[in-house]
Design a protein around this motif. Structure first.
Motif, short mmCIF file in Angstrom:
data_model
loop_
_atom_site.label_atom_id
_atom_site.label_comp_id
_atom_site.label_asym_id
_atom_site.label_seq_id
_atom_site.Cartn_x
_atom_site.Cartn_y
_atom_site.Cartn_z
N ARG C 97 0.78 -1.24 0.00
CA ARG C 97 0.00 0.00 0.00
C ARG C 97 0.81 1.29 0.00
N PRO C 98 1.79 1.45 0.90
CA PRO C 98 2.50 2.74 0.87
C PRO C 98 3.27 2.94 -0.43
N TYR C 99 3.60 1.84 -1.10
CA TYR C 99 4.42 1.94 -2.30
C TYR C 99 3.62 1.83 -3.59
N SER C 100 2.31 1.80 -3.47
CA SER C 100 1.48 1.69 -4.68
C SER C 100 1.75 2.87 -5.60
N THR C 489 -0.35 6.28 5.34
CA THR C 489 -0.84 4.93 5.62
C THR C 489 -0.47 4.59 7.05
N LEU C 490 -0.94 3.44 7.49
CA LEU C 490 -0.68 3.05 8.88
C LEU C 490 0.81 3.01 9.22
N PHE C 491 1.64 2.70 8.23
CA PHE C 491 3.08 2.58 8.52
C PHE C 491 3.75 3.93 8.74
N GLU C 492 3.05 5.00 8.38
CA GLU C 492 3.70 6.30 8.32
C GLU C 492 3.27 7.25 9.44
N GLU C 493 2.52 6.73 10.40
CA GLU C 493 2.03 7.63 11.46
C GLU C 493 1.96 6.88 12.79
N GLY C 506 -3.82 -2.39 20.36
CA GLY C 506 -2.56 -2.42 19.62
C GLY C 506 -2.02 -1.03 19.32
N LEU C 507 -0.73 -0.92 19.50
CA LEU C 507 -0.05 0.33 19.19
C LEU C 507 0.26 0.37 17.70
N ASN C 508 0.25 1.56 17.14
CA ASN C 508 0.66 1.71 15.74
C ASN C 508 1.82 2.69 15.69
N GLU C 509 3.01 2.14 15.51
CA GLU C 509 4.20 3.00 15.46
C GLU C 509 4.44 3.49 14.04
N GLN C 510 5.12 4.60 13.96
CA GLN C 510 5.58 5.03 12.63
C GLN C 510 6.77 4.14 12.26
N ALA C 511 6.58 3.35 11.22
CA ALA C 511 7.61 2.38 10.83
C ALA C 511 8.51 2.91 9.72
N GLU C 517 4.81 13.29 -0.12
CA GLU C 517 4.51 14.42 0.78
C GLU C 517 3.30 14.12 1.66
N ALA C 518 3.06 12.83 1.93
CA ALA C 518 1.90 12.48 2.73
C ALA C 518 2.03 13.01 4.15
N LYS C 519 0.90 13.43 4.70
CA LYS C 519 0.84 13.86 6.10
C LYS C 519 -0.30 13.12 6.78
#
Lengths: 263, 186, 747
Positions: C97-100, C489-493, C506-511, C517-519
C-alpha cells in the motif's frame, strides 16, 4: 492458455526440416546415384539447424547460459535434445566442408541417426505429464512426420530426376499419414479425461490447427494433381507446419489449467 | 521413510480467504502475474456450491519432482534433510521447461528476472525454526505442515477430486475433504 | 558467496531508488529464493508494531519488518491470541500500500471536477487556498456552518479524531453524523441491555450451540472462525442463518436460508416455541428481566411457529427443532451480524434475537451472549478531537446529535455544530439551507464509494463551491473534489487502535517516513492551523505542534492503563495487550445499563423514541423492483479499500453479479454474460456468474472499488432509505442497505 512459444516453433520445425533433409539425402545416397549439388543441400541443412538453434536462444531468459543446458543429461530430455541438436549442427557443418560432388555416406548416415535422436528427444521433451493429451508418443510422431514431409519436400529441390519419384512417394505418403493423424487425434482426445477433452476442443476451435490441416490437404492435392512436387510447395508446407506447431504449443492444455476441476 | 515435509490442506477448515496466497506475496514480492500459492475453488461437480470449497496449492515438493528431472541446467535440488524442492534461481536460464512440465503448475516464469521460480517451502524460515509464511498466516489452521514420514494414517488423501493424480511424481501434499452442512432453503 | 553479493547489490539499488524518490516502482524483489540463502535472521530487520485501522471486527495487531527504511513484509503479532500471528488477505496487502504507484503523492488541485486535470501544488499553496475559502465563508455567512465535514471509518486510528478536532478548532461547522454500518443494532441492544457489549469472541469455544445470524465471519472476521471451528470440534452445533449461502454457511452444521428481512419473525417463532415448551430460563426472566410477561403475552397472542415459517420460508418443524436445541444447549450464543440489521426493520429484528438469547438465560454467560459489538476498550482521551472553538464562534442553535464513537461529555455552550444524517449525504447537501453547505471536508471516508444514491451524490457535490478530500488514492470522491491532500498509511504515522469485537489493544508505530509528501490527519490539521492563524490570527485553535507520537501519547489515561494492566503506553511496544476481564462474558454481574438495571424485554425508552416497547415483529420494506438486491462486502476488500491494489487484483480481477441459474434462464442470461442491473436509482453493468448460493429472487453484487479506470460502483443501485433505529445512540438512523431491489437484463 499457454503462449505459442514462437522461438520454440521455429526451433522445432526448422530443426526437423533439417533432419528430414539429411535423412532424405541419406536415403538417396543408399539408393543410387547422387543428386544435384549435395554441398548446397548440406548448406541448407546446416542453415536450417543453425537458424533453429539461433531461434531457440530467443526462447531463453538468459541465452548466454545456453551451453549450461548440457549438464543434466542424466534425466533431462531437454539436455539430450540440446546435445543432439548441437551434434547434428556440427555434423552438418562438417558435411558442408567435406562434400564437393559426392556425399560422404558416413556423414549422411551419422547425421540422419543423430537427427532421428534429436526428434526422439524433442518428442520426449514436449511430452511431459502436464499435458495429458501429448504425454505419449504423439509429439515424437508429429515431429517425425514434419521431418519426413519437409525433408522429402525440400529434398526434391536437390534430388536427381531419377530420385524425384522416390521423394514424391515419401512426400505424398507422409502427408497422407499426417493428415489422417491430425484429423483423428483431436477427436480421440474428445473422449479422454477432462484436460485431454479440453485440449481436443481447443485444437478443433483453433485457427492454427485448421490452417495446418488445410495446408496438409492442399499440399496433398497439389501433389496428386501435378504428379510431383512444385518448387514452391515445400515452402507452403513449411508455413503450414509452423502454424501447426504454434497450435501445438498454444492450444494443448496444461493440467494446472483445471486445478479444482475434474480430471 | 525419509523426512518429507508436506503441506496439509484441510478443506474442511479452509474458508478460501486467500490469506495464505497474500502472505506469500507479502513475503516474496513476486512481480505481477507470478503466483506461487494460489487458492483454487472446487468445481460444482466436486463441491456443489460455487466458490465455497477450495484447495490452497503451491509447490507439492514431490518425491520424484518433474521440475528437477527436466531442468537442463540442474537448477533444482531436493533437500536431503526435509525433502523440500528448491529452485536455485541463479542457475536458471529461463528455458521454461519446468513450467511446461510440472503437472501442478508450481514453477512460474518471472518476467522481470527472466527465470523460473516457485514455492520454496520458505526453507530459509524453516532453517530458522519458523513456519512458512503461508502456514503462519492461515487464520483457521487449514494449511499446516506435516512430515510424511511421521504422518499417522487418517482421513487425509493424496489425490482428491480436483487434483491431478500423478503417481510417478508422487506429490507430497495431503488433503482433507470439505464437508457440507444440512441445507434448509426456500 | 556470489548469491549473497547479488542480493546485497540489489538491496543497495533499492535503497538508492528510495533515496531518489522513485519508490513508486516498488516492490522489487527483496527476497530471492536461493538454496544457499542463509536462515531467516530477524536481526537484519527493524521491527515495528502496527495495527490495522480498518473498520473490521478483527483490528489485527501487526509486526512490521523494515529494512533500509522500506517495509519488507508484515505478519500478525504473535502475542495476540486473537490474531495468532496471522492477518487476512487484506492485511497482508498492506506491504504494497504505501508503495502503490497509484497513491496520491502530493497535494493536488483539479481544474474542473471529474476532468482528471490534476496539478501538483505545494502544501503551502493548498493550505492557502483552503484557508482563504474558510475565511470567505465565515466572512460572508457570519458563521462556518457552510463548511461541512464527512468522516467515518476509513481510518479508525484514534488520532484520526483530529479531523473532528480540526473542525471544532475552526468554529461551529456542519457535521455528517450517524453510521451506515451498525446503528440500528446498537440502539436495539441499548434498549434491551443499556449498552452494546459483547462477550470476548475467544470464549465462543465454550459455546455448545452457535447461531451465526446474518454475519459472514469467514470473510469479515477470519480470526473468529477458529473459535467457531474449535467449538464445533468440541461438539457444538453451528447454525448459520443468512439469505446467501455464504462461506460461513458452508462451514456450519445447518444452513437456513430465510427470506431476506424476515429475521424478526423467525426469532419470534423460535421464542414462541421455547415458551410453549416451557424452556424459558425463569431465573433470568424473573430476576434479571423486565417485562417478560408482557413479551410472553405478545408471543402467545400474535406469533405462531407456522406464521414464522410462512414469513421466513423456513419450515415450522425446522424452527421447532433448532429452537429446542438452542434452548437446551448451555451455553448457547447468537452472533448478530451487521448485515441483518441493515433493514427498515433491522433494529426490531435485533431486539427479537436479543430476547431469544435472554429468555434462554444465555445473556451474561460465558460462551453465551447476544454478540454484536462493544466499545468497552475505547476509553481514550480523544485529545485530538476535543478542541476549543475560536473566540466569538457562532454556531447552530438547537443541539447536535452525537455519533456512537463520540465519547465527549455534553457541551454547555448555547451554540453547537449543525448535524445532518450521514446516510443521506446527497439529500442533505441539497437540502441544507441558512447557510447552505458550500464547502466540504472529506476524510477517512469515500462517500462516492459508500454513500447511497450515487447519481444524486454527484448532483449534490456539484452544488458545493469547494470540496477538499484527504485520501491515499484517486477514488471517485477525489475525482469529485477540487483539492486532494495525501494522507499517511498506517506505517507512516503514530496512533493506537482498539477493536469493537475483541479485547486487544494495539499500538501503531511510525515504521517508515511518510512517502512523498503524505501527512497524517494531525499534521494536516496543524498545517491548516498555521495557515489560518497566519491569514487571520486566532481563527483556528488547533495546536501547531508537536509530533504525532506525542499526540498519540496524549490519548492514554489511567483508565486505559488499569483496564489493560500496563503502566505506560510504551509497554505496547512489546506487543498488543488484552483487557483484564473479570469474565469473558458481558453483563456477567447482571447489572444492566437500562433504567431498570435489568434486561428490558419491555423498553420504555424504546417506546419514547417512537418504536414499540416490546421486541415485536415489524414488516419489512415493500419491494420496489423485481429482484432483491444485496451488496455486501467481498472478502478481498472492505468497502472501497484494497481492491484497487495490484496485489489484490492478482486474486480478484473484476466484479460479478451472482444470480440463481433458474432466474438467469428466465432472463436468457448465461454464465459470464455481461448484464445490466438497474433500478430507480441507477444502473450498473457487470458480468454475471450463476450460482445457487443466492436465492432465486435475489441478485448479489459485492461492494468494491477496482481502482483507476474502473467505474464499477454498487452505490449506483442503492437508495438512502433509513433503517428503523440508530438515532438514539449513533445520532442518525441506520440505512437499509439490504432492502434494495433491482431488475436485470442481458447487456
Amino acid at each position: 492458455m499457454q503462449s505459442m512459444e514462437f522461438p520454440l516453433v521455429l526451433f522445432t520445425v526448422l530443426s526437423q526440416a533439417a533432419v528430414g533433409l539429411a535423412l532424405m539425402g541419406a536415403v538417396r545416397v543408399s539408393s543410387g546415384p547422387q543428386g544435384r549439388s549435395p554441398r548446397r543441400e548440406w548448406i541448407m541443412v546446416a542453415g536450417l539447424i543453425g537458424l533453429g538453434l539461433l531461434a531457440s536462444l530467443f526462447h531463453l531468459g538468459h541465452p548466454t547460459g545456453a551451453p549450461r543446458a548440457l549438464v543434466h543429461l542424466s534425466t533431462a530430455w531437454l539436455s539430450r535434445e540440446v546435445l543432439l541438436a548441437g551434434t547434428f549442427a556440427v555434423l552438418a557443418v562438417l558435411a558442408v566442408l567435406v562434400s564437393k560432388t559426392e556425399v560422404n555416406p558416413v556423414l549422411a548416415w551419422a547425421g540422419s541417426l543423430v537427427g532421428l535422436g534429436l526428434i526422439l528427444s524433442a518428442g520426449m521433451t514436449y511430452a511431459p505429464p502436464a499435458f495429458p493429451a501429448v504425454n505419449n508418443a504423439l509429439p515424437a510422431t508429429f515431429f517425425l512426420l514434419s521431418a519426413v514431409t519437409l525433408g522429402a519436400g525440400f529434398g526434391s529441390w536437390f534430388a536427381s530426376e531419377s530420385r524425384q519419384p522416390l521423394m514424391g512417394g515419401i512426400f505424398g505418403a507422409g502427408l497422407l499419414v499426417a493428415l489422417v493423424l491430425y484429423l483423428v487425434v483431436p477427436c480421440v482426445w474428445l473422449s479422454g479425461g477432462a484436460v485431454m477433452r479440453m485440449t481436443g476442443q481447443t485444437w478443433l476451435g483453433s485457427g492454427f490447427y485448421w490452417v495446418h490441416v488445410a495446408v496438409l490437404a492442399a499440399c496433398l492435392l497439389v501433389f496428386r494433381l501435378t504428379k510431383g512436387i512444385p518448387v514452391w510447395l515445400p515452402v507452403l508446407l513449411l508455413l503450414g507446419e509452423l502454424a501447426g506447431r504454434a497450435g501445438f504449443f498454444a492450444d494443448t492444455i496444461h493440467t494446472a489449467a483445471n486445478l479444482g476441476g475434474l480430471y | 521413510m525419509k523426512k518429507q515435509y508436506a503441506f496439509l490442506v484441510d478443506s474442511e477448515l479452509c474458508i478460501g480467504c486467500f490469506t495464505c496466497a497474500m502472505a506469500c506475496r507479502n513475503y516474496y514480492h513476486p512481480p505481477e502475474g507470478v503466483i506461487w500459492r494460489q487458492v483454487y475453488p472446487l468445481d460444482e461437480e466436486i463441491y456443489p456450491h460455487r466458490e465455497r470449497a477450495f484447495y490452497s496449492l503451491a509447490c507439492n515438493h514431490c518425491e520424484n519432482p518433474t521440475c528437477l528431472n527436466v531442468c537442463p541446467v540442474e537448477a533444482y535440488t531436493k533437500r536431503e534433510e526435509d525433502g523440500v524442492v528448491v529452485h536455485h534461481q541463479e542457475k536458471c536460464i529461463g528455458c521454461g521447461n519446468c513450467i511446461r512440465s510440472c503437472p501442478y503448475g508450481a514453477p512460474k516464469y518471472n518476467p522481470v528476472e527472466k527465470r523460473a521460480e516457485k514455492c520454496s517451502f520458505c526453507h530459509e524460515r524453516l532453517d530458522a525454526g519458523l513456519k512458512p509464511a503461508c502456514i503462519q498466516s492461515c487464520p483457521t489452521g487449514a494449511l499446516s505442515m506435516v512430515d510424511l514420514a511421521e504422518l499417522e494414517p487418517g482421513n487425509q488423501v493424496q489425490y482428491p477430486a480436483g487434483f491431478p493424480k500423478m503417481e510417478d511424481v508422487n506429490p507430497s501434499t495431503r488433503f482433507i475433504l470439505p464437508k457440507l452442512p444440512r441445507l434448509v432453503r426456500r | 558467496m556470489a548469491t549473497n553479493k547479488s542480493a546485497f547489490s540489489r538491496r543497495s539499488f533499492i535503497k538508492g531508488m528510495v533515496g531518489a524518490g522513485v519508490a513508486g516502482l516498488l516492490p522489487c524483489r527483496f527476497l530471492v529464493p536461493q538454496a544457499q540463502a542463509a536462515a531467516f535472521d530477524p536481526e537484519e530487520f527493524q521491527v515495528f508494531r502496527n495495527a490495522c485501522p480498518r473498520n473490521c471486527y478483527d483490528t489485527c495487531s501487526i509486526k512490521t519488518y523494515v529494512k533500509d527504511g522500506v517495509v519488507r513484509f508484515i505478519e500478525g503479532a504473535p502475542e495476540s491470541t486473537f490474531t495468532r500471528g496471522g492477518l487476512c488477505v487484506k492485511g497482508y496487502a498492506y506491504t504494497r500500500r504505501p508503495y502503490s504507484p497509484d497513491r496520491v503523492k502530493y497535494p493536488m488541485v483539479q481544474d474542473g471536477r471529474r476532468s482528471g486535470k490534476w496539478r501538483r501544488v505545494s502544501w503551502d499553496e493548498a493550505m492557502d487556498k483552503i484557508a482563504r475559502k474558510i475565511l470567505e465563508l465565515k466572512e460572508q455567512d457570519g458563521n462556518l456552518l457552510g463548511l461541512g465535514m464527512t468522516k467515518y471509518s476509513g481510518n479508525f486510528g484514534i488520532t484520526n479524531y483530529a479531523v473532528e478536532g480540526l473542525m471544532s478548532s475552526l468554529g461551529y461547522t456542519t457535521r455528517f453524523v450517524g453510521t451506515p454500518c451498525w446503528p440500528a443494532g446498537i440502539d436495539a441492544q441499548n434498549y434491551d441491555m443499556g449498552n452494546m457489549w459483547c462477550n470476548d469472541p475467544e470464549d465462543m469455544v465454550k459455546s455448545k450451540y452457535i447461531i451465526i445470524w446474518g454475519a459472514n465471519p469467514a470473510w469479515c472476521s477470519v480470526h473468529t472462525m477458529k473459535y467457531i471451528m474449535e467449538a464445533k470440534r468440541r461438539g457444538a452445533k453451528v447454525v448459520v442463518v443468512d439469505p446467501v449461502f455464504t462461506q460461513t454457511a458452508a462451514k456450519g452444521d445447518v444452513y437456513w436460508q430465510p427470506k431476506t428481512a424476515s429475521d424478526g419473525a423467525l426469532a419470534l417463532g423460535m421464542a414462541r416455541h421455547i415458551l410453549d415448551k416451557g424452556m424459558v430460563d425463569r431465573n433470568f426472566t424473573d430476576n434479571h428481566g423486565l417485562g417478560f410477561g408482557e413479551f410472553a403475552d405478545y408471543l402467545r397472542g400474535n406469533v405462531t411457529v407456522e406464521w414464522a415459517a410462512e414469513q421466513s420460508g423456513i419450515p415450522a418443524e425446522e424452527i421447532r427443532q433448532v429452537a429446542e436445541e438452542f434452548a437446551s444447549a448451555d451455553p448457547a450464543t447468537i452472533w448478530i451480524g451487521y448485515g441483518m440489521q441493515r433493514h427498515t426493520n433491522g433494529g426490531a429484528s435485533v431486539r427479537s434475537i436479543d430476547a431469544l438469547v435472554a429468555m434462554t438465560g444465555n445473556v451474561g454467560k460465558e460462551g453465551g451472549g447476544a454478540r454484536y459489538g462493544h466499545l468497552q476498550t475505547w476509553g481514550f482521551n480523544y485529545n485530538a478531537m476535543i478542541q476549543q472553538k475560536p473566540e466569538g464562534s457562532v454556531g447552530f442553535v438547537g443541539g447536535a446529535a452525537k455519533g456512537e464513537f463520540d465519547f465527549t461529555s455534553g457541551s454547555e455552550a448555547s451554540y453547537s455544530d449543525r448535524t445532518v444524517n450521514i446516510n443521506k449525504t446527497a439529500q442533505n447537501i441539497l437540502d441544507t439551507k441558512d447557510p447552505a453547505l458550500r464547502m466540504l471536508w472529506v476524510s477517512c471516508k469515500n462517500p462516492f464509494g459508500q454513500d447511497f444514491d450515487r447519481p444524486k451524490l454527484e448532483k449534490a457535490f456539484d452544488t458545493l463551491e469547494m470540496v477538499v478530500t484527504v485520501d491515499q488514492f484517486f477514488n471517485e470522491t477525489v475525482a469529485n473534489s477540487d483539492i486532494v491532500l495525501p494522507v499517511t498509511t498506517l506505517f507512516e504515522e503514530w496512533t493506537v487502535n482498539a477493536s469493537y469485537w475483541h479485547y486487544w489493544l494495539g499500538l501503531n508505530e511510525q515504521a517508515i517516513k511518510p512517502m512523498y509528501e503524505a501527512k497524517s490527519n494531525i499534521e494536516i490539521g496543524m498545517a491548516l492551523s498555521r495557515k489560518m492563524n497566519e491569514l487571520s490570527p486566532g481563527s483556528c485553535t488547533f495546536p501547531q505542534e508537536p509530533d504525532t507520537r506525542e499526540w498519540m501519547a496524549k490519548e492514554f489515561n489511567q483508565g486505559i492503563y488499569d483496564l489493560f494492566g500496563i503502566d505506560d503506553w510504551t509497554a505496547l511496544k512489546n506487543g498488543p495487550v488484552k483487557a483484564k476481564l473479570a469474565s469473558s462474558a458481558s453483563w456477567s454481574t447482571f447489572q444492566f445499563g437500562t433504567p431498570s438495571g435489568k434486561y428490558e424485554f419491555r423498553s420504555d425508552i424504546c417506546k419514547d423514541n417512537g418504536h414499540m416497547a416490546l421486541p415485536e415483529y415489524m414488516e419489512p420494506r415493500k419491494s420496489y423492483d423485481k429482484f432483491r438486491l444485496l451488496t455486501p462486502h467481498t472478502k478481498f476488500a472492505i468497502h472501497s479499500q484494497f481492491l484497487n491494489l495490484d496485489w489484490m487484483q492478482e486474486y480478484d480481477k473484476q466484479p460479478y453479479l451472482y444470480m440463481h441459474p433458474e432466474a438467469a434462464a428466465e432472463k436468457g442470461i448465461k454464465d459470464l454474460d455481461m448484464v445490466r442491473v438497474f433500478n430507480k436509482v441507477g444502473e450498473q453493468k457487470v458480468v454475471a456468474k450463476l450460482t445457487t448460493n443466492v436465492a432465486k429472487d435475489c441478485l448479489l453484487i459485492y461492494e468494491a472499488w477496482f481502482g483507476k479506470g474502473s467505474t464499477f460502483n454498487v452505490q449506483n443501485l442503492v437508495d438512502d432509505e433509513s433503517a428503523d433505529m440508530g438515532e438514539y445512540k449513533a445520532g442518525a438512523p441506520g440505512v437499509a442497505i439490504h432492502d434494495q431491489f433491482a431488475d436485470v437484463e442481458k447487456a
